[in-house]
Design a protein around this motif. Structure first.
Motif, mmCIF file in Angstrom:
data_model
loop_
_atom_site.group_PDB
_atom_site.id
_atom_site.type_symbol
_atom_site.label_atom_id
_atom_site.label_comp_id
_atom_site.label_asym_id
_atom_site.label_seq_id
_atom_site.Cartn_x
_atom_site.Cartn_y
_atom_site.Cartn_z
ATOM 1 N N VAL A 56 0.831 -1.210 0.000
ATOM 2 C CA VAL A 56 0.000 0.000 0.000
ATOM 3 C C VAL A 56 0.863 1.257 0.000
ATOM 4 C CG1 VAL A 56 -1.824 -1.214 1.239
ATOM 5 C CG2 VAL A 56 -0.215 0.176 2.529
ATOM 6 N N ASP A 57 0.324 2.276 -0.621
ATOM 7 C CA ASP A 57 0.878 3.621 -0.565
ATOM 8 C C ASP A 57 -0.254 4.526 -0.085
ATOM 9 O OD1 ASP A 57 2.147 6.020 -0.818
ATOM 10 O OD2 ASP A 57 2.940 5.643 -2.824
ATOM 11 N N PRO A 58 -0.223 4.927 1.188
ATOM 12 C CA PRO A 58 -1.347 5.686 1.752
ATOM 13 C C PRO A 58 -1.630 6.995 1.014
ATOM 14 C CG PRO A 58 0.066 4.843 3.494
ATOM 15 C CD PRO A 58 0.788 4.596 2.197
ATOM 16 N N VAL A 59 -0.572 7.689 0.599
ATOM 17 C CA VAL A 59 -0.733 8.877 -0.243
ATOM 18 C C VAL A 59 0.341 8.816 -1.320
ATOM 19 C CG1 VAL A 59 -0.883 11.379 -0.383
ATOM 20 C CG2 VAL A 59 -1.535 10.236 1.737
ATOM 21 N N ASP A 60 -0.040 8.463 -2.504
ATOM 22 C CA ASP A 60 0.900 8.485 -3.616
ATOM 23 C C ASP A 60 0.816 9.871 -4.252
ATOM 24 O OD1 ASP A 60 2.704 7.034 -5.517
ATOM 25 O OD2 ASP A 60 1.169 7.722 -6.917
ATOM 26 N N GLY A 61 1.899 10.617 -4.096
ATOM 27 C CA GLY A 61 1.883 12.020 -4.510
ATOM 28 C C GLY A 61 1.669 12.918 -3.308
ATOM 29 N N THR A 62 2.504 12.715 -2.286
ATOM 30 C CA THR A 62 2.365 13.510 -1.062
ATOM 31 C C THR A 62 2.513 14.999 -1.352
ATOM 32 O OG1 THR A 62 3.249 11.666 0.233
ATOM 33 C CG2 THR A 62 3.232 13.821 1.281
ATOM 34 N N ARG A 63 3.421 15.339 -2.261
ATOM 35 C CA ARG A 63 3.603 16.755 -2.603
ATOM 36 C C ARG A 63 2.327 17.328 -3.192
ATOM 37 N NH1 ARG A 63 8.386 18.514 -6.621
ATOM 38 N NH2 ARG A 63 9.588 17.886 -4.789
ATOM 39 N N GLU A 64 1.732 16.597 -4.127
ATOM 40 C CA GLU A 64 0.501 17.088 -4.769
ATOM 41 C C GLU A 64 -0.638 17.201 -3.760
ATOM 42 O OE1 GLU A 64 3.270 15.972 -7.774
ATOM 43 O OE2 GLU A 64 2.527 14.769 -6.091
ATOM 44 N N TYR A 65 -0.735 16.218 -2.884
ATOM 45 C CA TYR A 65 -1.768 16.271 -1.837
ATOM 46 C C TYR A 65 -1.550 17.489 -0.943
ATOM 47 C CZ TYR A 65 -4.237 15.057 2.478
ATOM 48 O OH TYR A 65 -5.028 15.078 3.603
ATOM 49 N N GLY A 66 -0.294 17.699 -0.535
ATOM 50 C CA GLY A 66 0.008 18.827 0.333
ATOM 51 C C GLY A 66 -0.246 20.168 -0.328
#
Length: 246
Positions: free
Chosen positions: A77-87
């Motif tokens: 699993v990847d809980p948030v793939d694209g942490t930068r984009e989410y942030g």
């Protein structure tokens, strides 16, 4: 609940949690990414261990103790793939929940929370035919030199996008045609998206044409190619030629 149903349910629920964390409005961009990663990871890890206690588990946000290596069934699993984009409160991020069995990417679910979508390996749909010119996805911050070279040879238009999951699902949805990555990734970046793409009839491999194998001791899996099968041979041949030229 089947494994595929569980994967989709967890990806969708984690996505909703992440939207709520973001909408709380109490985190700066950098802190939001960290908070989202930790919150979604806690949910996914506890849920998988409760629902499938005998399976192995690998998560980007969890210390890997190696116990998964003795398991045939391993959730990746990847809980948030694209942490930068989410942030940054962009839409091109994803949640990955996948199950590898004996190293093969068998089951996957990729949530695109801002689009209200979950793409699933158990709900395949026809991929729309590729237009002319082709559309090649590249990182919006660090496009891979191989991807740029292949795009030039094919006369493909470049489509910058954030997370790996968002890019892979753009090919599945017919919003782009080729996702070629060579800049370094880990198993959690590609496992669930590859399972979904394979189920939809797409070609998925390393950029040398070899298969993508998961639940390895070394979780670094630096490159991949996702595209319609009719394009795969030409693309792999171009990549091989680039290697020869260098």
């Amino acid at each position: 609940m089947t494994d595929a149903e569980l994967a989709a349910h967890l990806a969708e629920t984690a996505g909703r949690i992440l939207i709520e964390v973001r909408n709380a409005g109490i985190f700066s961009d950098k802190a939001l990414g960290k908070a989202g990663d930790q919150t979604a990871n806690q949910f996914l890890v506890h849920a998988i261990r409760e629902a499938r206690p005998n399976d192995g588990l690998l998560s980007e946000e969890m210390k890997d103790d190696g116990a998964r290596l003795a398991k045939s069934r391993v959730w990746i699993v990847d809980p948030v793939d694209g942490t930068r984009e989410y942030g940054e409160k962009r839409a091109d991020w994803a949640v990955h929940v996948g199950l590898a069995i004996d190293g093969e990417p068998v089951i996957g679910a990729v949530a695109l929370p801002d689009a209200g979508l979950v793409l699933r390996s158990d709900h395949p749909a026809p991929v729309p035919p590729s237009p002319t010119p082709l559309r090649m996805l590249v990182s919006r911050t660090r496009p891979a030199k191989e991807a740029l070279a292949v795009a030039e040879r094919l006369g493909a238009d470049l489509v910058p996008m954030g997370s790996a999951g968002a890019k892979a699902m753009a090919v599945v949805r017919g919003d782009a045609d080729i996702y070629l990555h060579s800049g370094g990734q880990f198993e959690w970046d590609s496992m669930a998206p590859v399972a979904v793409a394979l189920a939809h009839g797409l070609h998925c491999s390393r950029i040398d044409g070899s298969p993508l194998i998961y639940n390895q001791q070394e979780v670094y899996l630096p490159d991949l190619l996702i595209c319609p099968k009719p394009l795969a041979t030409e693309i792999l041949t171009i990549i091989a030629g680039l290697d020869t030229a260098t």
